[in-house]
Design an enzyme around this catalytic site. Structure first.
Site, PDB file in Angstrom:
ATOM      1  CB  CYS A  71      22.149 -14.042-110.023  1.00  0.00           C
ATOM      2  SG  CYS A  71      23.410 -12.735-110.641  1.00  0.00           S
ATOM      3  CD  GLU A  99      19.870 -16.629-111.520  1.00  0.00           C
ATOM      4  OE1 GLU A  99      20.808 -17.006-110.925  1.00  0.00           O
ATOM      5  OE2 GLU A  99      19.615 -16.073-112.684  1.00  0.00           O
TER       6      GLU A  99
HETATM    7  C1  LIG Z   1      23.995 -13.698-115.356  1.00  0.00           C
HETATM    8  S1  LIG Z   1      24.803 -13.727-116.861  1.00  0.00           S
HETATM    9  C2  LIG Z   1      23.396 -14.232-117.653  1.00  0.00           C
HETATM   10  C3  LIG Z   1      23.727 -14.544-119.443  1.00  0.00           C
HETATM   11  C4  LIG Z   1      22.603 -15.457-119.829  1.00  0.00           C
HETATM   12  N1  LIG Z   1      21.298 -14.727-119.870  1.00  0.00           N
HETATM   13  C5  LIG Z   1      22.285 -16.829-119.552  1.00  0.00           C
HETATM   14  O1  LIG Z   1      21.119 -16.905-119.001  1.00  0.00           O
HETATM   15  O2  LIG Z   1      23.325 -17.664-119.742  1.00  0.00           O
HETATM   16  C6  LIG Z   1      25.236 -12.126-117.305  1.00  0.00           C
HETATM   17  C7  LIG Z   1      25.742 -11.845-118.561  1.00  0.00           C
HETATM   18  O3  LIG Z   1      25.872 -10.425-118.561  1.00  0.00           O
HETATM   19  C8  LIG Z   1      27.213 -10.223-119.369  1.00  0.00           C
HETATM   20  N2  LIG Z   1      27.759  -8.931-118.905  1.00  0.00           N
HETATM   21  C9  LIG Z   1      28.409  -8.609-117.893  1.00  0.00           C
HETATM   22  N3  LIG Z   1      28.510  -7.370-117.630  1.00  0.00           N
HETATM   23  C10 LIG Z   1      27.811  -6.772-118.657  1.00  0.00           C
HETATM   24  C11 LIG Z   1      27.515  -5.350-119.213  1.00  0.00           C
HETATM   25  N4  LIG Z   1      28.081  -4.367-118.608  1.00  0.00           N
HETATM   26  N5  LIG Z   1      26.894  -5.239-120.544  1.00  0.00           N
HETATM   27  C12 LIG Z   1      26.318  -6.406-121.195  1.00  0.00           C
HETATM   28  N6  LIG Z   1      26.668  -7.492-120.814  1.00  0.00           N
HETATM   29  C13 LIG Z   1      27.367  -7.683-119.657  1.00  0.00           C
HETATM   30  C14 LIG Z   1      28.276 -11.324-118.979  1.00  0.00           C
HETATM   31  O4  LIG Z   1      29.140 -11.695-119.873  1.00  0.00           O
HETATM   32  C15 LIG Z   1      27.172 -12.619-118.804  1.00  0.00           C
HETATM   33  O5  LIG Z   1      27.014 -13.453-119.947  1.00  0.00           O
END
Ligand SMILES: C[S@@+](CC[C@H](N)C(=O)[O-])C[C@H]1O[C@@H](n2cnc3c(N)ncnc32)[C@H](O)[C@@H]1O
Length: 376
Positions: free
Chosen positions: A334, A368
């Site tokens: 993103c 994105e």
């Molecule tokens: C851009 S979203 C994408 C979620 C999923 N792929 C979707 O399409 O709905 C990023 C995700 O990364 C998670 N996140 C943020 N920091 C993280 C970390 N350090 N390790 C793992 N997940 C993380 C957030 O909770 C969120 O669900």
């Protein structure tokens, strides 16, 4: 899309160009950032020009007896202005929100303080199947009188209502909506929680998942690793193209939703684990043991493909090193700036085979993008 608030509302910053011109401008920006790594044309996935956002938050502006929806003001010379402007239309929200939000406002204003008193924001989370969850946020404790009035709104607007205030969450029926998306010839059901991450633009989300599936089909074997999996948005559809899947995510709420979604879609080859990306790297490198993983045999996986979809900050160094050891990488981003930064390292071992841009956020600078990399 036209909106009477263009130029004053801070929510849509790109309004002087028509939609096609906006796309061209965004494509130029992403192409320039990816140029050191990929010189073919980007595959472009556009959005409906209006009614594309399935989640939206409005502030509430109180003036005398009345309250109205409000948004932050458009920044001037890049500096955010104090205060807010009151909103009379918002054509970017999908119809299930639009058809309810103005009736909701009338009912709040007619509620003799019960719904109105110290209400400071309203959040909408809706689905293409016409479900809508409305969260009312307050600077006051909510009581039974509030619940009774809010239940009437549920019935009258055919929606779910929740209330939130400091250390208080009032759920009247549910705290989630159920979305159904047709993806590459199959229908997937996703439970989406109010407090969990969901992709904001369902039409573009489907195009994005289908693009990732097209890359997965080129591999068509082995096991699949995913980090930042959220509620299983990519995981469920992509699981059909691999033997076993390990998907990780930091948020407890999202992992809970992912497990529910896996069961709802009768998928049995995915293991979800609540791990930050940094922890996933430690676990897979055998540096640290996690009791959360005690029933998972990490040595049993032979990953042919990894998908990462990190927040705007992009990937940490450990994750980049880990995924550099996997033959096929699907990187959804993103933030094209951090994608380009991470490609500096990933292209030492991998070549960018495909690149795409998906316009999840029309009328804003946000964009994105995705790349598919294969080991050299
Ligand atoms: C851009 S979203 C994408 C979620 C999923 N792929 C979707 O399409 O709905 C990023 C995700 O990364 C998670 N996140 C943020 N920091 C993280 C970390 N350090 N390790 C793992 N997940 C993380 C957030 O909770 C969120 O669900």
């Amino acid at each position: 899309m036209t909106c009477k608030h263009f130029g004053t509302c801070g929510s849509c910053g790109l309004y002087e160009l028509n939609y096609q011109e906006q796309l061209v401008q965004k494509e130029k920006r992403v192409s320039a950032l990816l140029a050191p790594f990929y010189t073919n044309n980007l595959e472009l996935f556009d959005s409906p020009d209006s009614h594309y956002r399935a989640r939206s938050e409005f502030r509430i502006w109180h003036e005398g007896e009345r309250c109205d929806y409000a948004m932050g003001k458009m920044p001037v010379d890049g500096v955010r202005e104090k205060g807010a402007i009151s909103i009379e239309e918002c054509p970017k929200v999908i119809e299930p929100i639009e058809k309810r939000m103005w009736r909701l406002l009338e009912k709040i204003n007619a509620s003799q303080e019960v719904l109105k008193n110290r209400l400071f924001a309203v959040e909408f989370l809706a689905t293409t199947t016409d479900e809508c969850l409305i969260t009312l946020l307050y600077h006051r404790k909510l009581d039974d009188v509030w619940s009774e009035e809010a239940k009437k709104i549920e019935a009258e607007l055919d929606c779910k209502v929740m209330g939130r205030s400091r250390k208080q969450k009032v759920i009247l029926s549910d705290e989630f909506v159920t979305e159904k998306l047709d993806i590459d010839g199959k229908t997937f059901t996703y439970v989406q929680y109010e407090s969990g991450f969901t992709q904001p633009n369902p039409t573009v989300n489907v195009k994005m998942i289908e693009w990732a599936i097209a890359q997965a089909k080129k591999v068509g074997h082995g096991d699949f690793l995913e980090s930042y999996c959220g509620l299983g948005n990519f995981t469920l559809p992509l699981s059909h193209y691999f033997d076993k899947v390990l998907a990780t995510e930091i948020s407890k709420r999202s992992i809970h939703a992912a497990l529910e979604n896996c069961a709802l879609n009768n998928i049995s080859n995915i293991t979800f684990a609540r791990l930050a990306s940094e922890e996933m790297t430690e676990a897979l490198n055998g540096v640290r043991e996690f009791s959360r993983l005690k029933d998972i045999d990490l040595d049993a996986y032979n990953f042919s493909t990894v998908l990462v979809d990190p927040p705007r900050a992009g990937l940490d160094a450990g994750t980049i090193e880990l995924i550099s050891g996997i033959d096929n990488i699907i990187y959804i981003s993103c933030n094209p700036e951090t994608l380009a930064r991470d490609l500096e390292t990933l292209t030492k071992t991998h070549r960018v085979m495909e690149a795409a841009m998906y316009d999840q956020f029309p009328h804003t600078e946000h964009v994105e993008s995705g790349v598919f990399l294969q080991k050299m």
